[in-house]
Design an enzyme around this catalytic site. Structure first.
Site, PDB file in Angstrom:
ATOM      1  CG  ASP A  37     -19.619  64.724 -15.029  1.00  0.00           C
ATOM      2  OD1 ASP A  37     -18.941  64.329 -14.045  1.00  0.00           O
ATOM      3  OD2 ASP A  37     -19.141  65.373 -15.977  1.00  0.00           O
ATOM      4  CG  HIS A 240     -23.206  40.164   5.168  1.00  0.00           C
ATOM      5  ND1 HIS A 240     -24.542  40.414   5.322  1.00  0.00           N
ATOM      6  CD2 HIS A 240     -23.130  38.937   4.587  1.00  0.00           C
ATOM      7  CE1 HIS A 240     -25.243  39.387   4.855  1.00  0.00           C
ATOM      8  NE2 HIS A 240     -24.411  38.476   4.409  1.00  0.00           N
ATOM      9  CG  ASP A 257     -17.501  34.610   0.489  1.00  0.00           C
ATOM     10  OD1 ASP A 257     -17.387  34.437  -0.740  1.00  0.00           O
ATOM     11  OD2 ASP A 257     -18.561  34.448   1.119  1.00  0.00           O
ATOM     12  CG  ASP A 268     -20.190  32.744  -3.580  1.00  0.00           C
ATOM     13  OD1 ASP A 268     -19.279  33.206  -2.875  1.00  0.00           O
ATOM     14  OD2 ASP A 268     -21.373  32.642  -3.189  1.00  0.00           O
ATOM     15  CG  HIS A 347     -24.485  30.864   6.754  1.00  0.00           C
ATOM     16  ND1 HIS A 347     -24.165  29.829   5.903  1.00  0.00           N
ATOM     17  CD2 HIS A 347     -23.316  31.236   7.341  1.00  0.00           C
ATOM     18  CE1 HIS A 347     -22.858  29.610   5.960  1.00  0.00           C
ATOM     19  NE2 HIS A 347     -22.320  30.440   6.834  1.00  0.00           N
ATOM     20  CG  HIS A 351     -26.225  31.190  -2.750  1.00  0.00           C
ATOM     21  ND1 HIS A 351     -25.590  31.516  -3.919  1.00  0.00           N
ATOM     22  CD2 HIS A 351     -25.298  31.373  -1.771  1.00  0.00           C
ATOM     23  CE1 HIS A 351     -24.361  31.904  -3.651  1.00  0.00           C
ATOM     24  NE2 HIS A 351     -24.146  31.823  -2.361  1.00  0.00           N
ATOM     25  CG  HIS A 358     -26.926  35.479  -3.046  1.00  0.00           C
ATOM     26  ND1 HIS A 358     -27.133  36.163  -1.888  1.00  0.00           N
ATOM     27  CD2 HIS A 358     -25.766  34.811  -2.858  1.00  0.00           C
ATOM     28  CE1 HIS A 358     -26.148  35.925  -1.033  1.00  0.00           C
ATOM     29  NE2 HIS A 358     -25.296  35.105  -1.618  1.00  0.00           N
ATOM     30  CD  GLU A 381     -22.384  30.011   0.873  1.00  0.00           C
ATOM     31  OE1 GLU A 381     -21.750  30.861   1.513  1.00  0.00           O
ATOM     32  OE2 GLU A 381     -23.048  30.284  -0.140  1.00  0.00           O
ATOM     33  CE1 TYR A 385     -18.604  32.035   9.297  1.00  0.00           C
ATOM     34  CE2 TYR A 385     -20.576  30.734   9.743  1.00  0.00           C
ATOM     35  CZ  TYR A 385     -19.660  31.260   8.845  1.00  0.00           C
ATOM     36  OH  TYR A 385     -19.797  30.994   7.506  1.00  0.00           O
ATOM     37  NE  ARG A 402     -18.776  31.914   3.809  1.00  0.00           N
ATOM     38  CZ  ARG A 402     -18.706  33.001   4.549  1.00  0.00           C
ATOM     39  NH1 ARG A 402     -19.044  32.975   5.821  1.00  0.00           N
ATOM     40  NH2 ARG A 402     -18.280  34.136   4.024  1.00  0.00           N
ATOM     41  CD  GLU A 404     -19.540  30.450  -1.143  1.00  0.00           C
ATOM     42  OE1 GLU A 404     -18.853  31.373  -0.655  1.00  0.00           O
ATOM     43  OE2 GLU A 404     -20.693  30.611  -1.582  1.00  0.00           O
TER      44      GLU A 404
HETATM   45  N1  GLY Z   1     -20.365  35.567  -1.161  1.00  0.00           N
HETATM   46  C1  GLY Z   1     -21.732  35.539  -0.856  1.00  0.00           C
HETATM   47  C2  GLY Z   1     -22.147  34.221  -0.415  1.00  0.00           C
HETATM   48  O1  GLY Z   1     -21.331  33.377  -0.127  1.00  0.00           O
HETATM   49  O2  GLY Z   1     -23.303  33.921  -0.389  1.00  0.00           O
HETATM   50 MN    MN Z   2     -22.223  31.910  -1.461  1.00  0.00          MN
HETATM   51 MN    MN Z   3     -19.363  33.420  -0.841  1.00  0.00          MN
END
Ligand code: GLY
Ligand code: MN
Ligand code: MN
Length: 434
Positions: A37, A240, A257, A268, A347, A351, A358, A381, A385, A402, A404
């Site tokens: 529950d 991730h 991150d 972020d 990547h 975003h 996101h 960002e 790597y 990275r 960001e």
């Molecule tokens: N923390 C998720 C991204 O950087 O997109």
């Molecule tokens: Mn991000």
């Molecule tokens: Mn991030």
């Protein structure tokens, strides 16, 4: 804090787009059972919250533009003294009217009886078509009940319009109050990054840094906007990575991150720094490439620039940097054409950011990249790597970097909301020494 007047304004704007003789319906997010529950922490659907500021499940927003002014209606849980005793305060129908700017509020238990009466006579139903099977079925039932009651089809709306895209387009442009929330979310996360830098040392575990981050957020009435990534050494190359359970070694980098959610708005932020507080010469070389790529990309976050331009700027600087360090062979044109840089930078560069980390909003319209406009907010960002398996000289392997930041597009150029998180080599080393 977003004021009720702003939520009302957003609903009015939406009704204007939905048009005369329309009815707009939006469902809240349901509670999610974790086990037994026990429920997961409740967090409202971002579109629903954007239009209401209402953070309870079992609610349906109904908007009916009318000649005599717009009508803002909500069906929600009635405040139940027993439930209040167990779970704490509830908004209830009176609270919805008093504090959330609704003209009318009804007990959600009455929806099957009342909603068909509101739908009847409208020409168009606007909702998030196809996004919630259960809601779609209930809506079909409400429409059907008009038919069976009246026996005449003319009372039934004949047009259906998807409203998601309209709401998402509105959410792209942040108001002054939204920017204030986002700045606060960025400030909280930036301070948490500083705490992690100051508390980092060889042999500590990644989760110990996470504890400093969580402590700082909680103390500031905030929580994480996504599961934080605290990856030391080779873990920094796992995009991730969220286990955050490894010991951090002298001589390694740690990539963090970690963002904050404040008043429903996300930040972020990623920072990468040496576990021992001093960048090695090779770490410096690679870090400077990513930093320059980020600065070059941020330069492109200007009104009138297109979504792809800041990514292209980052990719170009990263590529030139990899050539200069002899990690890549060939020339710049070749590297960009063949995208060989993507072996180490796989990547995109950013975003949209807002109520969701996101965030919603188009990136392309009819094959054209979206043009940046005032008060859009996005992340920048870039990263590099280089895994232990990479086909490069040993000295570069095992580094994931990275950087960001969260950027507001303004008439005066890019504004870095997350500017309080140290990011130059000297600022990071200074912070870690302190
Ligand atoms: N923390 C998720 C991204 O950087 O997109
Ligand atoms: Mn991000
Ligand atoms: Mn991030």
């Amino acid at each position: 804090m977003i004021k009720t007047a702003e939520y009302i304004k957003r609903r009015q704007q939406l009704m204007k787009i939905a048009g005369k003789h329309s009815i707009t319906l939006l469902s809240s997010r349901s509670e999610l059972l974790r086990n037994g529950d026990v429920h997961h922490y409740y967090r409202q659907d971002s579109d629903f919250y954007y239009l209401t500021g209402f953070n309870e499940p079992d609610a349906i927003l109904v908007l009916i533009p009318s000649e005599s002014g717009h009508q803002h209606v909500i069906f929600c849980r009635e405040a139940d003294p027993k439930k209040v005793m167990w779970d704490g305060p509830m908004i209830g129908t009176q609270g919805a009217i008093d504090d959330f700017g609704f003209d009318a509020a009804y007990d959600i238990k009455e929806i099957d009886r009342r909603l068909p009466l509101l739908i009847q006579g409208c020409e168009k139903i606007c909702f998030k078509i196809g996004e919630n099977d259960e809601f779609d079925q209930r809506l079909a039932g409400w429409v059907k009940s008009i038919e069976s009651r009246k026996g005449q089809k003319s009372n039934i709306p004949e047009e259906f319009m998807s409203i998601s895209h309209v709401i998402h387009d509105m959410r792209l442009y942040k108001s002054h109050a939204e920017i204030k929330c986002m700045k606060k979310a960025a400030d909280i996360a930036a301070a948490a990054h500083i705490k992690m830098m100051q508390n980092c040392q060889p042999d500590a575990y990644e989760y110990e840094l996470q504890a400093h981050y969580a402590y700082h957020l909680t103390q500031n009435q905030s929580h994480s906007s996504y599961p934080p990534i605290i990856g030391s050494g080779e873990n920094g190359n796992i995009l991730h990575y969220i286990n955050n359970d490894q010991q951090m070694h002298d001589g390694d980098l740690v990539l963090i991150d970690a963002g904050a959610e404040y008043d429903f708005y996300a930040s972020d932020i990623t920072r990468t720094f040496p576990v021992n507080g001093r960048f090695s010469p090779r770490q410096k070389d690679l870090y400077e490439v990513v930093l320059q790529a980020q600065l070059d990309a941020i330069e492109q976050v200007k009104i009138g620039k297109h979504w792809n331009e800041f990514h292209d700027a980052a990719a170009k600087t990263i590529s030139q940097g990899l050539l200069d360090l002899k990690i890549l062979k060939g020339n710049l044109a070749q590297v960009l054409e063949e995208k060989t840089y993507a072996n180490y930078y796989m990547h995109m560069t950013g975003h949209w950011l807002g109520l969701d980390v996101h965030d919603v909003g188009d990136y392309r319209v009819d094959d054209l990249w979206v043009e940046l406009e005032e008060n859009m907010v996005l992340t920048v960002e870039p990263g590099l790597y280089i895994s232990e398996q990479a086909n490069v000289p040993q000295e570069w392997r095992g580094m994931g970097i990275r950087i960001e930041d969260d950027i507001q597009v303004t008439k005066k150029g890019p504004v870095v909301l997350s500017c309080n998180a140290p990011k130059t080599i000297s600022a990071i080393e200074q912070t870690m020494k302190g």
